[in-house]
Structure formats: C-alpha cells, structure tokens
Design a protein around this motif. Structure first.
Motif, PDB file in Angstrom:
ATOM      1  N   ASN A 168       0.808  -1.228   0.000  1.00 41.25           N
ATOM      2  CA  ASN A 168       0.000   0.000   0.000  1.00 41.25           C
ATOM      3  C   ASN A 168       0.834   1.267   0.000  1.00 41.25           C
ATOM      4  OD1 ASN A 168      -2.205  -1.584   0.028  1.00 41.25           O
ATOM      5  ND2 ASN A 168      -2.891  -1.055   2.100  1.00 41.25           N
ATOM      6  N   GLU A 169       1.720   1.350   1.001  1.00 41.81           N
ATOM      7  CA  GLU A 169       2.434   2.606   1.215  1.00 41.81           C
ATOM      8  C   GLU A 169       3.268   3.000   0.001  1.00 41.81           C
ATOM      9  OE1 GLU A 169       2.095   4.711   3.518  1.00 41.81           O
ATOM     10  OE2 GLU A 169       0.858   3.549   4.931  1.00 41.81           O
ATOM     11  N   ARG A 170       4.018   2.024  -0.506  1.00 44.31           N
ATOM     12  CA  ARG A 170       4.920   2.361  -1.603  1.00 44.31           C
ATOM     13  C   ARG A 170       4.148   2.671  -2.882  1.00 44.31           C
ATOM     14  NH1 ARG A 170       9.866  -1.105  -2.847  1.00 44.31           N
ATOM     15  NH2 ARG A 170       8.619  -2.911  -2.244  1.00 44.31           N
ATOM     16  N   PHE A 171       3.102   1.886  -3.098  1.00 42.27           N
ATOM     17  CA  PHE A 171       2.290   2.141  -4.283  1.00 42.27           C
ATOM     18  C   PHE A 171       1.674   3.542  -4.213  1.00 42.27           C
ATOM     19  CE2 PHE A 171      -1.705   0.973  -6.863  1.00 42.27           C
ATOM     20  CZ  PHE A 171      -1.089   1.337  -8.052  1.00 42.27           C
ATOM     21  N   TYR A 172       1.214   3.874  -3.004  1.00 42.51           N
ATOM     22  CA  TYR A 172       0.618   5.193  -2.802  1.00 42.51           C
ATOM     23  C   TYR A 172       1.642   6.286  -3.085  1.00 42.51           C
ATOM     24  CZ  TYR A 172      -1.556   9.230  -0.582  1.00 42.51           C
ATOM     25  OH  TYR A 172      -2.072  10.465  -0.343  1.00 42.51           O
ATOM     26  N   LYS A 173       2.868   6.067  -2.584  1.00 42.73           N
ATOM     27  CA  LYS A 173       3.904   7.080  -2.775  1.00 42.73           C
ATOM     28  C   LYS A 173       4.198   7.277  -4.266  1.00 42.73           C
ATOM     29  CE  LYS A 173       8.479   8.573  -1.334  1.00 42.73           C
ATOM     30  NZ  LYS A 173       8.777   9.078  -2.678  1.00 42.73           N
ATOM     31  N   TYR A 174       4.244   6.158  -4.990  1.00 37.68           N
ATOM     32  CA  TYR A 174       4.479   6.284  -6.427  1.00 37.68           C
ATOM     33  C   TYR A 174       3.366   7.077  -7.097  1.00 37.68           C
ATOM     34  CZ  TYR A 174       8.644   3.394  -6.988  1.00 37.68           C
ATOM     35  OH  TYR A 174       9.919   2.959  -6.976  1.00 37.68           O
ATOM     36  N   MET A 175       2.141   6.771  -6.705  1.00 33.60           N
ATOM     37  CA  MET A 175       1.023   7.467  -7.334  1.00 33.60           C
ATOM     38  C   MET A 175       1.107   8.963  -7.060  1.00 33.60           C
ATOM     39  SD  MET A 175      -2.268   4.934  -7.002  1.00 33.60           S
ATOM     40  CE  MET A 175      -2.099   4.534  -5.269  1.00 33.60           C
ATOM     41  N   ARG A 176       1.448   9.292  -5.810  1.00 40.33           N
ATOM     42  CA  ARG A 176       1.603  10.705  -5.454  1.00 40.33           C
ATOM     43  C   ARG A 176       2.750  11.335  -6.246  1.00 40.33           C
ATOM     44  NH1 ARG A 176      -2.221  13.507  -2.509  1.00 40.33           N
ATOM     45  NH2 ARG A 176      -0.508  14.965  -2.231  1.00 40.33           N
ATOM     46  N   ASP A 177       3.840  10.581  -6.347  1.00 39.14           N
ATOM     47  CA  ASP A 177       4.986  11.122  -7.080  1.00 39.14           C
ATOM     48  C   ASP A 177       4.652  11.378  -8.545  1.00 39.14           C
ATOM     49  OD1 ASP A 177       6.474  11.130  -4.842  1.00 39.14           O
ATOM     50  OD2 ASP A 177       7.786   9.444  -5.376  1.00 39.14           O
ATOM     51  N   PHE A 178       3.806  10.536  -9.082  1.00 36.62           N
ATOM     52  CA  PHE A 178       3.397  10.748 -10.468  1.00 36.62           C
ATOM     53  C   PHE A 178       2.467  11.950 -10.604  1.00 36.62           C
ATOM     54  CE2 PHE A 178       4.744   6.386 -11.754  1.00 36.62           C
ATOM     55  CZ  PHE A 178       5.389   6.742 -12.930  1.00 36.62           C
ATOM     56  N   GLY A 179       2.052  12.481  -9.466  1.00 31.56           N
ATOM     57  CA  GLY A 179       1.273  13.715  -9.517  1.00 31.56           C
ATOM     58  C   GLY A 179      -0.210  13.529  -9.293  1.00 31.56           C
ATOM     59  N   PHE A 180      -0.611  12.322  -8.928  1.00 30.09           N
ATOM     60  CA  PHE A 180      -2.051  12.112  -8.752  1.00 30.09           C
ATOM     61  C   PHE A 180      -2.483  12.545  -7.358  1.00 30.09           C
ATOM     62  CE2 PHE A 180      -0.816   9.191 -12.124  1.00 30.09           C
ATOM     63  CZ  PHE A 180      -1.657   9.655 -13.117  1.00 30.09           C
ATOM     64  N   GLY A 181      -3.722  12.972  -7.289  1.00 24.47           N
ATOM     65  CA  GLY A 181      -4.258  13.396  -6.007  1.00 24.47           C
ATOM     66  C   GLY A 181      -3.843  14.801  -5.615  1.00 24.47           C
ATOM     67  N   ASP A 182      -3.235  15.512  -6.532  1.00 27.05           N
ATOM     68  CA  ASP A 182      -2.843  16.875  -6.203  1.00 27.05           C
ATOM     69  C   ASP A 182      -2.923  17.734  -7.462  1.00 27.05           C
ATOM     70  OD1 ASP A 182      -2.071  18.951  -4.688  1.00 27.05           O
ATOM     71  OD2 ASP A 182      -0.078  18.153  -4.195  1.00 27.05           O
ATOM     72  N   ARG A 183      -3.101  19.001  -7.243  1.00 26.59           N
ATOM     73  CA  ARG A 183      -3.149  19.903  -8.398  1.00 26.59           C
ATOM     74  C   ARG A 183      -1.763  19.977  -9.027  1.00 26.59           C
ATOM     75  NH1 ARG A 183      -6.238  22.529  -4.688  1.00 26.59           N
ATOM     76  NH2 ARG A 183      -8.439  22.547  -5.224  1.00 26.59           N
ATOM     77  N   THR A 184      -1.745  20.043 -10.340  1.00 26.60           N
ATOM     78  CA  THR A 184      -0.451  20.170 -11.007  1.00 26.60           C
ATOM     79  C   THR A 184       0.059  21.596 -10.911  1.00 26.60           C
ATOM     80  OG1 THR A 184      -1.471  20.750 -13.106  1.00 26.60           O
ATOM     81  CG2 THR A 184      -1.107  18.412 -12.679  1.00 26.60           C
ATOM     82  N   GLY A 185      -0.838  22.522 -10.631  1.00 27.56           N
ATOM     83  CA  GLY A 185      -0.433  23.917 -10.529  1.00 27.56           C
ATOM     84  C   GLY A 185      -0.366  24.607 -11.866  1.00 27.56           C
ATOM     85  N   ILE A 186      -0.926  24.000 -12.882  1.00 22.03           N
ATOM     86  CA  ILE A 186      -0.937  24.636 -14.196  1.00 22.03           C
ATOM     87  C   ILE A 186      -1.714  25.941 -14.112  1.00 22.03           C
ATOM     88  CG2 ILE A 186      -3.027  23.448 -14.983  1.00 22.03           C
ATOM     89  CD1 ILE A 186      -1.574  23.224 -17.732  1.00 22.03           C
TER      90      ILE A 186
END
Lengths: 774, 364
Positions: free
Chosen positions: A374-392
């Motif tokens: 769970n934790e690592r998969f979640y971190k990867y997803m976050r790192d890929f930018g999901f779950g957060d605004r890209t700030g465009i």
C-alpha cells in the motif's frame, strides 16, 4: 493771498478730534474683519475651495487600458485587443433634426434585429433624454463606422473603445476563456490572469473654462496589461482539435479532451476540448462549453492507470518485463473482492509481465501492486502527480481523487492497480506519461511561457518554437522530481510500444514513427446510483511518440461515446492519438524512426479487426501481417547497403533493393538475429527473422513539410543496438558511438542491463540506457 | 502761512505701487478674455495703462496746484452743476446692459459721471462745511443744505442704476458730516429715513433681490444667482497662502464675473494668495493712515475736510469692493480703486490723490 480764509476762531474750536480716532478705528475694524475673512477663506477653507474649483475646472476622464495580448509560443496572436469605433451624439447639436438623425443612424447601425440598443426608437429615446451626450452604438464594425462618417451628420461623434478579439475564433477557447463587459476576464487564462492582463486605467484631467472649453489636460497614460506567451502551438492545437472534433462527432460522445505535452519541459503544446465556444460571440455562450475539462474534469482512468502500476512495480519491486506472472485465467480475489479480467483475457495463464501489460491484464496489475504494498504504491502514485493539483496556470483545476492509505479498505490496492477508486484529470494523465517519456522525471505542466510587457515586434520578445529535445534540460523547473529511474522509464517505453504493436493499442500505430501508449476504458460512475454505469464509458489513451526519444506525450479522453463500433479506448481514443501524433511529428519535422509508407495514410492502417481489451486474441495474426507490411524496410535503409539519401532526394529503387537488404541482413551475426526473435521483434525485424518473402514497399520522396527549422533526417537510417553486457563504460560509449548511438549510463561498474535490448533496430542517434553494476 | 515742504512720500509710493499692481493684475485677469473678445490680450491693459499715465499726469499737476484754488464757489458750484447735468445727461445715452452709467464721446472716449460725482461731492462738502462747524446743530441751515446737493446726486446715481457708487457717496457724506460735528441724532434720523428706501431698493428690484439672497446663502443655487459670489469665493479660497502664481489663476477664465474690474481682487487673492491679498489691504491701510494723518494735521478746515473726504472715499470704496469679493457684503458693482480696470475710475482716483498729496505738503 488767502482771500477766503475763514476767521481763526472758527477753525479749530468745534473740531472733535476724537471723531478722527473713531473713523480710524472704524476703518481699522473693517481691516481686521477683511484680514480675518481672508485667513478663513484662504487658509482654513482652502482645501474645500480647491476641491470645489477642481470639480468645476477639471473633468477627469478614465482611459481604459489596453488588455494584454495572448500569444502562442510562436507569437501568433490568440487574443488581442483592437480599438473600434463607438458612436455617440450630442443631441443639442443635432437641433431639430434629432428624429431624422436617429432614423438615418439606425438605418446604418441597426444590423442585428435582436439588438434593441440600436433600434431607431431607442436611439431617439436617448437623444431626447439628454442634451449633451447620447450613445448611438457601441463597438461597431469599421464598415459601419465608415458609413456613419459618410452620413456627415452634425453632432455625431466617434470614440475609440477597446474590443477583445480572438482571431482564431474557437481555437483553444477553454484555455483562453473570454472577456465580458467592462473588460473583465470571465474564463480560462483571461480570468486567471485578469489582474495582470487588465492593465491600469489612465486618467486625463482636463482643465476647462466656464464655458466648458478645454484649456489643456494632464494625462496619466494608461498602463497596458501584461501579455502572456502561451506554450501552446497554434498548429498543434489545431491538429488536436480537428482530430478530436471528428471523433467526438463520429462517436456522438459527450465531450472529449486531447492534451499534447512536451515531455522534457512539461509545457503544454495543445489542450483541445470538444465541443468549444467562440469567445468572440459572447452573447450566445453555452455555459456547458465553458469549463476546461482538461483540468476540471475528474474521471476514473481505468486501464491507462496500469502504466502507473507497472512503472511503480518495475521501479520499486524489482519486477522485470520478462518476469513471468500468472494471470490465473483472468480472475483474482483479494480480501474478498474478485477482480475479473475482460473476457479477452480469460484463460490467460502464465505470461511475461510485458505480455500482461500488452493484454491489459487486471490480475497481473493487481499482483504487481500488491508486490509493492500500500504505502509504496501510494507514494508512487503521489509522485506521479495524482491526487494533487499540477499547478498549471488555469483556473478551476481540481486535485482529482486519491485517498490516503489510511482511508483505503483492504481491497483498495487492487482497485487502484487497475485504475479504479482513483480520479484523474487529463492533465495529470499526460504529465504521468511525460514522466515515463522523459526518463522518469515528474515535470509540473505549464501553459504559460512568460508574462511580459513586450509586444510582438519587440526584438527582446522572441518566438520560442517547439523543438523536441533529446535530453532533459540542465536546470529542471521548480516542482520537478524523480519518480522512477531512467532504466524503468526506458523499459516502460518499450512496453508501451509493444502495447501498440502487439496489444490493445494497435490503432495508435503511426506511419513512419514508433509509438507507445496505453488504452483505457472506464465505466462512468453514475452519480445517481453511485455504481458503475453499464452503458456509459470514458475511453482514454495515453501515449508517446516516437518511442526511443519521445517528442510528445499525448492524452486522449473521450467521454461517453455512444455511436460507432465500440466504446473502448483502443478504438475510440487511440485513433485520435494516432492522428494527432502523426501530424504533429510531421509538423515538427521529427525524423522518422520507422519506415515511412507514403501511400499509406494512417487511417488506412486501421484495419477493421482491432484488438480490444476484451476482444479475442486471435486477431493477432492479421495484425502481424499488417505490421510486417508496415514495417518493411525501405530501399534506402543502410542495412541494405545503399547509400543514404537525404530527405530531399531519396532514390527509389524498388527492384534492386530487395536482394540488397537481405544480403545485409544475412551478414548480421546469428546472435543478433536470435536476439531479435527473442525480443519479440519489437518492430521491424520480425519479417526478416521469419524469412518471409518481402514485399518491397514503394518509396517515394518524403513529403513532409519542413517547418520552423525542423531538420528532417532520413528516418530509415537504422542500426542494431549492440550488446553491452559486461562492458565497462568506456567500451560501451566507444561501441555505441561507432554505430551512431548515444549512451545514457546509470550507475557504475560493468554493464548489466540495457534498453533497448541488444539487437533492436533503432534509428541512428537513439539513446540507449545502460545500467552498470559492480 | 503754512510752510511748504515735500509731499507725503509714503502716500506717493503707495499710490504708484497700487497703480502698478493694478496694471499687472488687469493684464493677468483680462488677457485671455481680451484675446478672445478683441483678438489682442493687451486690449484692456493698454487702455488701463493709458488712463493710468493720464491719471498720473493729472496727479503730478494737481500735486503742484495749490488746493486753495478749489476753495472757491466759482469752482465748486459750477462743478456741482455740471456733475448734475452729466448725471442727468447720461440717461440720454444709449443704455448698455440696461444701465446708464457711461458717457460716450466718440468711439474711444467714454466716462462714468458717477465717478466724477464722488470728488465733486467731497469738494462741495469741504467747501460748504469749513465755516459751519459751530452751527452743526442747525439742521435746516447746515445739515439740510449740506446734504441736499449730495443727496440729489446720490439719487441720480441710484437711478442710473449704480447703487454701489451711491452707497459710497452716502457713506462719504455721512463721514464728512460726522467729522464736521453733526450730532448723532441726525444720523439716527437719517438711518431711519434711509432704511425703508434701502430695503425697497435692495429687495424690490428683482436682480438685486436675487443678489441679496445669493449673498445670504451663495451655495443654495450655485449655478444661478449664487454663481458669481461662489465663483469669487472659490477664487479666493484656492489662492491659499502663496497663491497659484501670477497669470496662473483659473477662475478668471470666464468663471469670475468681471475678473478685471469689480472682481479683480478675487483674482489677486487667487494668484497671489494670502500674502498678496494682505499686501494690497496693507497698502490701502497705509494710504488711509497717511490720508487721515494729513487731514488731522491740517490746520485749514477746507484742507482737512478735503483730505478726509478724499481718503474716506477711496478707503470706503476699496474696503467695500474687497468685502463684496469676500462675500462680507452683498454684491454691488464698484471698482477697486487704482487696481480695477476702468479709465474714469483710475483717472479720477489719481487726480484726487494729486489734491491729497498737495495738501500733504503742508502737514509735514
């Protein structure tokens, strides 16, 4: 002498000298009153009278500032402010002719029957309402202004007013937004940058005499707003919009989004939304068309999200593409939830990880995710930018949906692995693909290149045409971070390519270019029932091209296609990707890395039989045949021993080439050929290895337009990647450069791993990622 | 026999200074308007300069002519008669602005008989009162006979109509009678008799009534009746301490009524500020002081009354004008001596100053 001199005694006696004093005192008192009054008026009440004086002597007029322009990256105007004539009248100067004048004026300016403002009655009503000022018409066309001038009416005047003008009409309308009354941006960039673009109003203070005659004026120049240079390329935008519009119409979809991104800068090259609106015609705006779905629309990505799962597993769980995974016949039960593969994958047993991705196996994805935890998969997803605004730099961007691990239920990881329980925006999707494309670096997306006071024509403001780069810039932009290793990214690219070649994304194949990508078909969540809809789908495709050094990353999302053969990403969105990528690469002058078949248009390659996530696998044979044909080496391939001809003058020798090619191929070491076969024949060499009779493709001159200095290199100059296994860095570099390849070394020691693998035929100049280990 | 000494230098300089300030301010106030009306910004100032020169010439001449020459019924009585005739004759002239204030002789020369009325009135009273100070309680023999010709003149001036000058004349009459020793009861009776007349004149002539109401509340109707007085106050108020600078005034640009004549002091206040405004007042105070001092020190009753009357006429007119500009008094059209544009006014004022200066020779 003094004949009339009076008698002496009468001279002074009765004079009352005190009366002199009283008279003097009277005048003195008057003096004091006057002085006091002066001090009162001039000192104490000074500011009061200054104000009063200003209010009658000066007329302050606000001068509207010119709104900043919007340029595309080549400084083509996307939005500009033009000054147009507005017409007004001074009714008292019209005299008794007011009625005639109103009639004449209305005849000219009343061009829209719906516009009540310019009807004869309302013009006349305004003429009678005021003596000094009455509008006739606002912001008229130059023709109408000219005709009114020709009327030569006394007391009719013109005043320049600004009007926002979008020369490309609906192009990128959701990105640009529009401007409402009072010059206020109401959508898109016009809204997001309202403050900067609006400018500061100027003031003209006019001194007037009592008869309202202008005596002179003090001007405070209005400060024009800042201009924005967008990273959008109008041509690419147009390509994307046209391809998208066509498909949305054909499939009768609700709407669609295409985003094209430069994977090495994060800059958005095109952001197409369909349907669009025309910001020039704000009177008839459909509010539904206003929102920029690329940043505001969250959808469940489905299978496209498996790219994240696989990339994470490769990077974080030491999974290799050639590892074997048991797809268990297409069903897996985790924590009480059974996830079924589509029918097509039923019966899929133990296959390589690469094959599992090609076939979009849900079971394999779930297994890979669980390998990470769970934790690592979640971190990867976050790192890929999901779950957060890209700030465009666009308004109304949403974060998407990605719950933190603590809110997951035990089966969540399985859902997430196949792109469920997660909501993404198209912009997040394309940024994720770019991360894979650029070698594993997350680069926040941007749509603004610069904010400047300079106008086009100023030598300091230069166009920045998009030229695909081979490497990441030295100075990475703020907010960028590494997500996966270079090697993982290279492996992912190669797997993405095999999805297009062998898997669900065949319709994403290009002519003359390699491409890679992942399809996705997600059931829409019915907001009424909170269940997955059986009939409504979102078909998506996220891809890159060319594969070895991607010039562009593209995301295609089509919402609820209702007409056409199917609703799958592979058949609805992949063709849009192909259309867009093909034209954009040609437009950019990206050298071909695949044999280019000038007779074949991309859409002709789309044979009826297309493999979908759920289609039976037996269609592969046909596809192989198709690709054998598509990928046949052209005559001027260096492997055929013929001299390389430049792009301008290829020499077609259909008859002579065939044996030449074969002989060259035969010269290749057996080991290399074996490697081709073992490697699954990433593309070109399948037919050669199979020793099938070659159908010589016709070669005609490359007909690409040369644009913006893009160098068109003959794409067919290709070499086989040598095996670097066990070599030291120096040897690797020498070996690579001797055949014209570049090396991206990772780690130190001796070469242990490389992508593309040995024997792959790649164009000269391709980058090979080599991992060194001690 | 009085010893002959030099003229009062203070008086002389004050007069010259006031005339110069007047020329500058007339130019400043009228240039734009003159340019617009007559095509040359110098129209008014050149005319004023010419009259000032003529006036200064008269001053220099009269300064040297013994004032006692005027103490002669053969001069005084015809002067009174001629003034009366002129004041009557002016009604035969074509009116301008519904008034009969101007006597036009030829296209260039014109004068106001009411301006002449002031010195003639002073001359008459000085001549008449010099021997009657011990009989001031004889109201039939002295008061009535002294007041009758001036009142007749005043009545004619009122009829022109030029209420402002008439009031100045009335004030001069009152002050000279007061100095002569008239008892206060005569003033009380005079005031009692004049009040209803004044009330009638002020409130039953429409435009004067409007002016009066405007004076009482100028901001009530800023675009109408209150316009002039409000514009004047704005000019004064914007001047502040330093003023906007010479020529920099804005209110003269058709906001101020008569910026170069009756409201020239508003322009002074606007352009020269409190400093300039007080300086002009101070000049009049010096003039008043030296004039009254001349009268006070004079041993000749005729000279005393003459000097007193001339000084008072100028001072009253100056302060009246300034008070109107500052809205201390209701608007009455009278010029500011020496400064306002107006040929007759500046000439007569300078000429009478010549007489005062001649008298001052004997007092030092």
């Amino acid at each position: 002498m003094h004949t009339v001199a009076p008698p002496r005694q009468t001279l002074t006696a009765p004079i009352k000298r005190v009366r002199f004093v009283y008279v003097a005192a009277f005048f003195l008192f008057w003096t004091v009153v006057i002085s006091g009054r002066l001090v009162w008026l001039q000192i104490i009440r000074h500011s009061h009278y200054v104000e009063k004086a200003a209010s009658q002597q000066e007329r302050s007029v606000t001068v509207a500032p010119r709104r900043g322009l919007l340029y595309d990256r080549n400084l083509r105007e996307l939005a500009m402010t033009v000054s147009v004539d507005s017409i007004y009248a001074v009714p008292k100067e019209l005299g008794s002719n007011a009625a005639d004048a109103a009639s004449l004026l209305a005849h000219v300016v009343h061009d829209d029957p719906d516009d009540r403002f310019t009807s004869e009655q309302s013009i006349l009503a305004r003429f009678t309402a005021s003596h000094n000022f009455a509008w006739v018409a606002h912001r008229v066309t130059p023709e109408i202004a000219e005709r009114v001038k020709d009327l030569n009416l006394k007391g009719v005047y013109f005043q320049k007013e600004f009007k926002r003008f979008y020369p490309n009409n609906d192009l990128a309308s959701q990105v640009l937004g529009y401007v409402g009354a009072e010059d206020v941006g109401l959508g898109g960039l016009e809204r997001e940058f309202e403050e900067d673009m609006h400018g500061t109003p100027g003031k003209v203070r006019t001194a007037l005499d009592a008869r309202r005659k202008v005596l002179g004026s003090i001007e405070q120049e209005p400060l024009p707003g800042e201009n924005l240079v967008l990273s959008i390329d109008t041509n690419i935008q147009h390509i994307a919009e046209r391809a998208l519009d066509e498909q949305v119409e054909k499939t009768k979809a609700l709407h669609g989004v295409v985003v094209v991104q430069d994977p090495r800068s994060g800059q958005i090259l095109a952001l197409a939304v369909s349907p669009r609106f025309n910001p020039n015609e704000t009177r008839h705006l459909d509010p539904k068309a206003l929102s920029n779905l690329a940043v505001s629309d969250v959808y469940e990505p489905g299978s496209t999200f498996k790219l994240v799962t696989y990339a994470s597993a490769l990077d974080g769980a030491n999974v290799k593409p050639e590892d074997l995974v048991d797809c268990q016949g297409g069903a897996i039960t985790i924590f009480g939830r059974t996830i079924h593969d589509d029918i097509s994958d039923r019966g899929m047993g133990v296959v390589t990880v690469q094959r599992a991705l090609e076939k979009s196996s849900d079971v394999a994805a779930v297994k890979l995710a669980m390998k990470l935890g769970n934790e690592r998969f979640y971190k990867y997803m976050r790192d890929f930018g999901f779950g957060d605004r890209t700030g465009i730099e666009l308004p109304s961007e949403t974060r998407g949906l990605l719950r933190p691990v603590r809110k997951w239920d035990p089966a969540s990881i399985g859902s997430l692995a196949i792109g469920q329980e997660v909501g993404v925006t198209p912009i997040q999707l394309v940024t994720m693909v770019s991360t894979i494309a650029n070698g594993g670096m997350y680069l926040p997306p941007h749509i603004i290149l610069s904010e400047t006071e300079k106008m086009k024509g100023d030598p300091e403001l230069k166009a920045t045409p998009f030229r695909p780069q081979n490497e990441l810039p030295k100075n990475l932009p703020d907010g960028s971070h590494r997500v996966i290793s270079e090697l993982t990214a290279a492996k992912m690219r190669s797997m993405m390519q095999s999805i297009v070649v062998n898997g669900t994304g065949t319709l994403a194949a290009l002519n003359g270019y390699s491409s890679g990508g992942k399809t996705g078909t997600a059931q829409k969540i019915d907001t009424a029932t909170h269940t997955y809809s059986k009939t409504k789908h979102v078909a998506s495709f996220a891809g890159i091209a060319p594969v070895s050094t991607p010039a562009i990353a593209v995301a295609v999302v089509i919402d609820t296609p209702t007409a056409g053969p199917s609703y799958y990403g592979g058949s609805v969105s992949a063709p849009v990707f192909a259309e867009v990528a093909q034209q954009v690469l040609e437009y950019l002058g990206v050298p071909h890395d695949q044999p280019f078949n000038p007779k074949k248009r991309v859409d002709e390659m789309k044979v009826a039989k297309v493999e979908h996530d759920d289609h039976p696998e037996d269609s592969t044979a046909d596809l192989n045949a198709m690709f054998a044909e598509a990928n046949a080496l052209p005559d001027d391939d260096p492997l055929k021993g013929t001299a390389n001809a430049g792009p301008a003058r290829p020499e077609p020798e259909p008859a002579a080439s065939q044996p030449a090619k074969r002989s060259v191929l035969n010269l290749l070491p057996e080991r290399v050929l074996a490697a081709f076969r073992a490697n699954g024949g990433a593309n070109t060499m399948a037919d050669a290895a199979d020793n099938k009779p070659l159908t010589a493709p016709k070669v005609v001159p490359l007909s690409q337009r040369k644009e913006d200095g893009g160098v068109i290199v003959d794409a067919t100059k290709r070499v086989a990647v040598p095996s670097f296994n066990g070599a030291a860095l120096r040897q690797v570099v020498q070996q690579a450069s001797s055949v014209g390849l570049r090396v991206q070394p990772v780690g130190s020691g001796l070469a242990r791993e490389q992508v593309p693998s040995a024997g792959t035929m790649v164009p000269v100049g391709t980058q090979v990622v080599v991992r060194f280990l001690r | 026999m009085a010893k002959r000494v030099g003229v009062d230098k203070w008086l002389f300089f004050v007069v010259v200074l006031l005339v110069l300030i007047g020329l500058v301010m007339v130019f400043s106030a009228s240039a734009v308007m003159a340019k617009e009306r007559y095509g040359s910004p110098y129209t008014f100032v050149s005319k004023q300069a010419m009259w000032a020169l003529v006036g200064l010439g008269a001053l220099l001449v009269l300064m040297r002519v013994d004032y006692r020459k005027f103490n002669n019924p053969k001069i005084v009585l015809p002067s009174v008669a001629i003034t009366m005739l002129l004041l009557i004759g002016v009604f035969a002239m074509r009116d301008s602005h519904n008034t009969h204030r101007w006597f036009k002789i030829g296209p260039f020369f014109s004068f106001q008989p009411s301006e002449i009325a002031k010195p003639v009135l002073v001359l008459f009273l000085a001549w008449f009162l010099q021997n009657r100070m011990h009989r001031m309680d004889d109201w039939k023999g002295t008061i009535l006979r002294a007041a009758a010709p001036p009142l007749l003149m005043i009545a004619l001036v009122v009829k022109e109509p030029d209420l402002g000058t008439a009031l100045v004349c009335a004030a001069v009459l009152a002050l000279m009678l007061y100095l002569a020793g008239a008892q206060m009861r005569y003033f009380a009776i005079g005031a009692a008799l004049a009040s209803p007349v004044l009330y009638f004149l002020l409130f039953h002539v429409a435009w004067r009534r409007a002016r009066m109401l405007a004076y009482m509340d100028p901001e009530k109707d800023p675009r109408g009746t209150g316009f002039h007085i409000l514009q004047s106050l704005i000019a004064v108020g914007t001047g502040g301490f330093h003023g906007l600078g010479l020529m920099e005034g804005r209110q003269k640009l058709f906001y101020l009524p008569e910026p170069h004549t009756d409201f020239i002091y508003a322009n002074v206040c606007e352009e020269l500020g409190l400093l300039g405004a007080l300086f002009v007042v101070a000049l009049f105070v010096v003039l008043g002081y030296r004039g009254l001092r001349t009268a006070f020190l004079s041993t000749d009753p005729f000279a005393r009354f003459l000097a007193f009357g001339i000084t008072c006429a100028i001072l009253i007119q100056a302060f009246f004008n300034i008070s109107v500009v500052l809205a201390l008094l209701p608007t009455k059209g009278i010029p500011l001596p020496f400064i306002s544009s107006g040929g007759t006014s500046v000439f007569i004022t300078l000429a009478s100053m010549g007489v005062l200066l001649n008298i001052s020779r004997e007092t030092d």
